[in-house]
Design a protein around this motif. Structure first.
Motif, PDB file in Angstrom:
ATOM      1  N   MET A  52       0.937  -1.106   0.028  1.00 43.05           N
ATOM      2  CA  MET A  52       0.097  -0.210   0.053  1.00 43.05           C
ATOM      3  C   MET A  52       1.023   1.356  -0.047  1.00 43.05           C
ATOM      4  SD  MET A  52      -3.131   1.262   2.481  1.00 43.05           S
ATOM      5  CE  MET A  52      -4.159   0.084   1.668  1.00 43.05           C
ATOM      6  N   LEU A  53       1.907   1.064   0.717  1.00 42.74           N
ATOM      7  CA  LEU A  53       3.007   2.386   0.677  1.00 42.74           C
ATOM      8  C   LEU A  53       3.397   2.647  -0.556  1.00 42.74           C
ATOM      9  CD1 LEU A  53       4.263   4.518   2.274  1.00 42.74           C
ATOM     10  CD2 LEU A  53       6.131   2.663   2.748  1.00 42.74           C
ATOM     11  N   ILE A  54       3.930   1.682  -1.365  1.00 35.48           N
ATOM     12  CA  ILE A  54       4.485   1.912  -2.651  1.00 35.48           C
ATOM     13  C   ILE A  54       3.284   2.434  -3.858  1.00 35.48           C
ATOM     14  CG2 ILE A  54       5.440   0.705  -4.598  1.00 35.48           C
ATOM     15  CD1 ILE A  54       6.734  -1.151  -2.638  1.00 35.48           C
ATOM     16  N   MET A  55       2.116   1.682  -3.682  1.00 33.80           N
ATOM     17  CA  MET A  55       1.305   2.175  -4.450  1.00 33.80           C
ATOM     18  C   MET A  55       0.767   3.740  -4.356  1.00 33.80           C
ATOM     19  SD  MET A  55      -0.882   1.935  -6.764  1.00 33.80           S
ATOM     20  CE  MET A  55      -1.604   0.308  -7.253  1.00 33.80           C
ATOM     21  N   GLY A  56       0.531   3.893  -3.126  1.00 31.83           N
ATOM     22  CA  GLY A  56       0.063   5.663  -2.512  1.00 31.83           C
ATOM     23  C   GLY A  56       1.190   6.481  -3.028  1.00 31.83           C
ATOM     24  N   VAL A  57       2.318   6.175  -2.814  1.00 38.36           N
ATOM     25  CA  VAL A  57       3.643   7.119  -3.213  1.00 38.36           C
ATOM     26  C   VAL A  57       3.461   7.396  -4.711  1.00 38.36           C
ATOM     27  CG1 VAL A  57       6.041   7.519  -3.260  1.00 38.36           C
ATOM     28  CG2 VAL A  57       4.885   6.785  -1.127  1.00 38.36           C
ATOM     29  N   ALA A  58       3.249   5.996  -5.445  1.00 38.07           N
ATOM     30  CA  ALA A  58       3.364   6.169  -6.929  1.00 38.07           C
ATOM     31  C   ALA A  58       2.499   6.996  -7.571  1.00 38.07           C
ATOM     32  CB  ALA A  58       3.712   4.725  -7.457  1.00 38.07           C
ATOM     33  N   SER A  59       1.476   6.754  -6.951  1.00 41.83           N
ATOM     34  CA  SER A  59       0.009   7.382  -7.596  1.00 41.83           C
ATOM     35  C   SER A  59       0.275   8.884  -7.269  1.00 41.83           C
ATOM     36  CB  SER A  59      -1.319   6.820  -7.088  1.00 41.83           C
ATOM     37  OG  SER A  59      -1.228   5.250  -7.420  1.00 41.83           O
ATOM     38  N   THR A  60       0.529   9.267  -6.198  1.00 42.75           N
ATOM     39  CA  THR A  60       0.525  10.514  -5.760  1.00 42.75           C
ATOM     40  C   THR A  60       1.712  11.616  -6.904  1.00 42.75           C
ATOM     41  OG1 THR A  60       0.127  10.217  -3.482  1.00 42.75           O
ATOM     42  CG2 THR A  60       1.156  12.396  -4.171  1.00 42.75           C
ATOM     43  N   LEU A  61       2.809  10.636  -7.203  1.00 41.30           N
ATOM     44  CA  LEU A  61       3.778  11.471  -8.062  1.00 41.30           C
ATOM     45  C   LEU A  61       3.355  11.479  -9.428  1.00 41.30           C
ATOM     46  CD1 LEU A  61       7.076   9.438  -6.503  1.00 41.30           C
ATOM     47  CD2 LEU A  61       6.337  12.006  -6.273  1.00 41.30           C
ATOM     48  N   ILE A  62       2.440  10.487  -9.629  1.00 38.21           N
ATOM     49  CA  ILE A  62       1.694  10.597 -11.006  1.00 38.21           C
ATOM     50  C   ILE A  62       1.051  12.083 -11.451  1.00 38.21           C
ATOM     51  CG2 ILE A  62       0.169   9.705 -12.778  1.00 38.21           C
ATOM     52  CD1 ILE A  62       0.684   6.979 -11.787  1.00 38.21           C
ATOM     53  N   GLY A  63       0.450  12.399 -10.435  1.00 40.93           N
ATOM     54  CA  GLY A  63      -0.115  13.726 -10.408  1.00 40.93           C
ATOM     55  C   GLY A  63       0.847  14.902 -10.516  1.00 40.93           C
ATOM     56  N   LEU A  64       1.996  14.682 -10.453  1.00 38.62           N
ATOM     57  CA  LEU A  64       3.045  15.698 -10.463  1.00 38.62           C
ATOM     58  C   LEU A  64       3.874  15.665 -11.747  1.00 38.62           C
ATOM     59  CD1 LEU A  64       4.110  15.578  -6.726  1.00 38.62           C
ATOM     60  CD2 LEU A  64       2.670  17.162  -7.772  1.00 38.62           C
ATOM     61  N   VAL A  65       3.737  14.719 -12.494  1.00 39.93           N
ATOM     62  CA  VAL A  65       4.784  14.519 -13.871  1.00 39.93           C
ATOM     63  C   VAL A  65       4.172  15.446 -14.673  1.00 39.93           C
ATOM     64  CG1 VAL A  65       5.381  13.021 -15.534  1.00 39.93           C
ATOM     65  CG2 VAL A  65       4.750  12.000 -13.304  1.00 39.93           C
ATOM     66  N   PRO A  66       5.221  16.100 -15.093  1.00 38.13           N
ATOM     67  CA  PRO A  66       5.040  17.473 -15.975  1.00 38.13           C
ATOM     68  C   PRO A  66       4.517  16.838 -17.641  1.00 38.13           C
ATOM     69  CG  PRO A  66       7.247  17.754 -14.927  1.00 38.13           C
ATOM     70  CD  PRO A  66       6.491  16.511 -14.854  1.00 38.13           C
ATOM     71  N   GLY A  67       3.882  17.441 -18.315  1.00 42.77           N
ATOM     72  CA  GLY A  67       3.622  16.838 -19.769  1.00 42.77           C
ATOM     73  C   GLY A  67       4.363  17.274 -20.681  1.00 42.77           C
ATOM     74  N   ALA A  68       4.066  16.696 -21.865  1.00 42.46           N
ATOM     75  CA  ALA A  68       4.955  16.656 -22.964  1.00 42.46           C
ATOM     76  C   ALA A  68       5.216  18.193 -23.478  1.00 42.46           C
ATOM     77  CB  ALA A  68       4.455  16.182 -24.265  1.00 42.46           C
ATOM     78  N   ALA A  69       4.654  19.143 -23.207  1.00 48.03           N
ATOM     79  CA  ALA A  69       4.606  20.504 -23.563  1.00 48.03           C
ATOM     80  C   ALA A  69       5.694  21.241 -22.609  1.00 48.03           C
ATOM     81  CB  ALA A  69       3.288  21.174 -23.262  1.00 48.03           C
ATOM     82  N   THR A  70       6.019  20.529 -21.658  1.00 48.36           N
ATOM     83  CA  THR A  70       7.101  21.018 -20.583  1.00 48.36           C
ATOM     84  C   THR A  70       8.266  20.288 -20.668  1.00 48.36           C
ATOM     85  OG1 THR A  70       5.306  21.622 -18.972  1.00 48.36           O
ATOM     86  CG2 THR A  70       7.426  21.653 -18.095  1.00 48.36           C
ATOM     87  N   ILE A  71       8.225  19.048 -20.566  1.00 43.93           N
ATOM     88  CA  ILE A  71       9.602  18.328 -20.587  1.00 43.93           C
ATOM     89  C   ILE A  71       9.884  17.114 -21.862  1.00 43.93           C
ATOM     90  CG2 ILE A  71      10.105  18.754 -18.175  1.00 43.93           C
ATOM     91  CD1 ILE A  71       9.137  15.743 -17.979  1.00 43.93           C
ATOM     92  N   GLY A  72       8.772  17.356 -22.852  1.00 38.16           N
ATOM     93  CA  GLY A  72       8.920  16.481 -23.856  1.00 38.16           C
ATOM     94  C   GLY A  72       8.495  15.098 -23.755  1.00 38.16           C
ATOM     95  N   GLY A  73       9.063  14.123 -24.431  1.00 39.82           N
ATOM     96  CA  GLY A  73       9.009  12.693 -24.260  1.00 39.82           C
ATOM     97  C   GLY A  73       9.283  12.267 -22.711  1.00 39.82           C
TER      98      GLY A  73
END
Length: 457
Positions: free
Chosen positions: A108-129
């Motif tokens: 549960m700890l791994i899942m919660g941290v990974a999912s939270t970080l997905i919400g912080l990933v910049p899109g292609a317009a910011t950092i490309g691929g």
């Protein structure tokens, strides 16, 4: 909290001596924990499924045409399924050696941290691929976590329950999947409906992922309050006593499972089509109905409401399997679902919200016939000292086979080699997958009356 776990020197025979009232009380607590924990895990995991259909093509693959972007987004979705067997093997090994509870907290700890970080990933317009690369890495972490989560949650519910009620008890773990799907889809749909398209794609979709941190805190508190499985504790004590008497060393759980691979192969193929049909509903069907003219938020809400209704089907058919057996209920569900596919797609093209709701409700109800008994069906095929490993691998390999690449396959089949689109190849693929599962389920033994305390793989 009162604990009902046997003492370290207990044997399987001691389980019957436990106070029945205490065991029932702890069983209810464990079932609730498995259900709520599974809900949180699958909120995170299946939220990604919905986002891959309606968000990620535009955010992370904006340089591609719509169909290619959708296929690429589904490819990142598949990365989680590729990682699930690895999570099942690693968490299963330590779960069979160190206990079910510790692994549930870690997953549960791994899942919660990974999912939270997905919400912080910049899109292609910011950092490309690089955004897509980071997304895949976090999706792999999600897959590893879910690979470890399901087996522990299912076994805790199964091994705490009374004989004759195992299908009902273990079904609550699988009921967490539609609950999590409904919760994730509802939250994503709410932001989609309330925000203009540009704001939703810019930041609105991120909020449901960031809420994972709140759910993580709740889940960790819940998991900390349950006791270890009494069946597992007794089996380990018995195995250690036998090792001390004979001087032998126990085989690794993975080797115990692979030494007789029949159970692993049959559970893998038996469960595969259930996951293929599951991702059909959560990914391809959402895009198909939207393409036919329905508002995206309407489709998401219809799927969310139907998912809530389907919880009763999952638990109900788990209970039915305690009486009539796992195999007949699961096979009937597969046959009926395949027969419903043609009218299902026709209903999705109606554009009417109530027809969409009815389509998803019927489909998820039929899916519940398979999914309700599935947790007990898979877990009961393996002996206690290797059950976490065997059940986790069987379940996660089934998800990989049935769901890992299914969204990509369905999107490709739907587009076809020409310019037109057709659901006929899609239905044919799903029907073939269902046939494989029906044969595999028919070849397994009926397990509803097995004694878990004495059964070994």
């Amino acid at each position: 909290m009162t604990t009902v776990s046997p003492t370290p020197t207990a044997t399987a025979a001691d389980l019957g001596a436990l106070d029945p009232a205490l065991r029932r009380r702890e069983a209810r607590r464990v079932i609730a924990s498995s259900y709520l924990g599974s809900t949180i895990e699958f909120y995170d995991f299946l939220l990604y499924a919905a986002a891959s259909a309606v968000v990620f093509p535009a955010v992370f693959f904006s340089g591609l045409d719509p169909l290619t972007g959708t296929i690429a987004a589904y490819g990142t979705f598949a990365a989680g399924y590729l990682a699930r067997p690895l999570g099942g093997a690693v968490f299963g090994h330590f779960g069979d050696r160190l206990g079910r509870k510790r692994m549930l907290v870690l997953s549960m700890l791994i899942m919660g941290v990974a999912s939270t970080l997905i919400g912080l990933v910049p899109g292609a317009a910011t950092i490309g691929g690089w955004g897509a690369v980071i997304l895949v890495l976090l999706r792999v972490c999600q897959g590893i976590a879910v690979g470890g989560e399901w087996g522990g949650a299912a076994l805790m519910a199964l091994e705490h329950s009374e004989s004759g009620k195992r299908g009902f008890a273990a079904s609550f773990t699988n009921a967490g999947a539609p609950t999590g799907a409904a919760l994730g889809t509802f939250v994503l749909g709410t932001f989609s409906a309330l925000l203009p398209q540009d704001q939703f794609l810019a930041w609105g979709w991120r909020v449901p992922f960031l809420l994972s941190f709140v759910l993580l805190v709740v889940g960790m508190v819940i998991r900390a309050r349950v006791s270890e499985s009494p069946v597992f504790a007794a089996a380990v004590a018995q195995a250690e006593a036998e090792d001390a008497r004979t001087g032998a060393r126990r085989r690794l759980p993975l080797l115990q499972v692979l030494r007789r691979p029949r159970a692993l192969l049959l559970t893998m193929f038996g469960g595969a089509s259930g996951f293929g049909l599951q991702v059909l509903l959560s990914t391809f069907s959402v895009g198909y109905a939207t393409e036919a003219g329905a508002a995206r938020s309407d489709v998401l809400y219809a799927f969310a409401v139907a998912s809530i209704v389907s919880i009763a089907f999952v638990v109900g058919f788990g209970h039915v399997s305690d009486r009539f057996g796992r195999r007949p209920v699961m096979i009937a569900g597969l046959v009926l679902f395949v027969l419903f596919l043609t009218p299902f797609f026709a209903m999705l093209r109606s554009g009417n919200w109530f027809v969409l709701l009815l389509a998803f409700t019927i489909a998820l109800g039929l899916h519940g016939m398979l999914y309700g008994p599935l947790a007990a069906f898979i877990s009961e095929q393996f002996g206690t000292t290797a059950r976490y490993t065997g059940a986790s691998l069987g379940y996660q390999l089934a998800t990989l086979l049935g769901a890992g690449f299914t969204p990509t396959i369905l999107a490709t089949l739907y587009a076809g080699p020409g310019q037109g689109t057709s659901v006929v190849p899609v239905i044919g693929f799903l029907a073939g997958l269902a046939l494989v599962s029906v044969v595999a389920i028919a070849l397994t033994r009926e397990s509803k009356d097995l004694d878990l305390a004495t059964h070994e793989h």
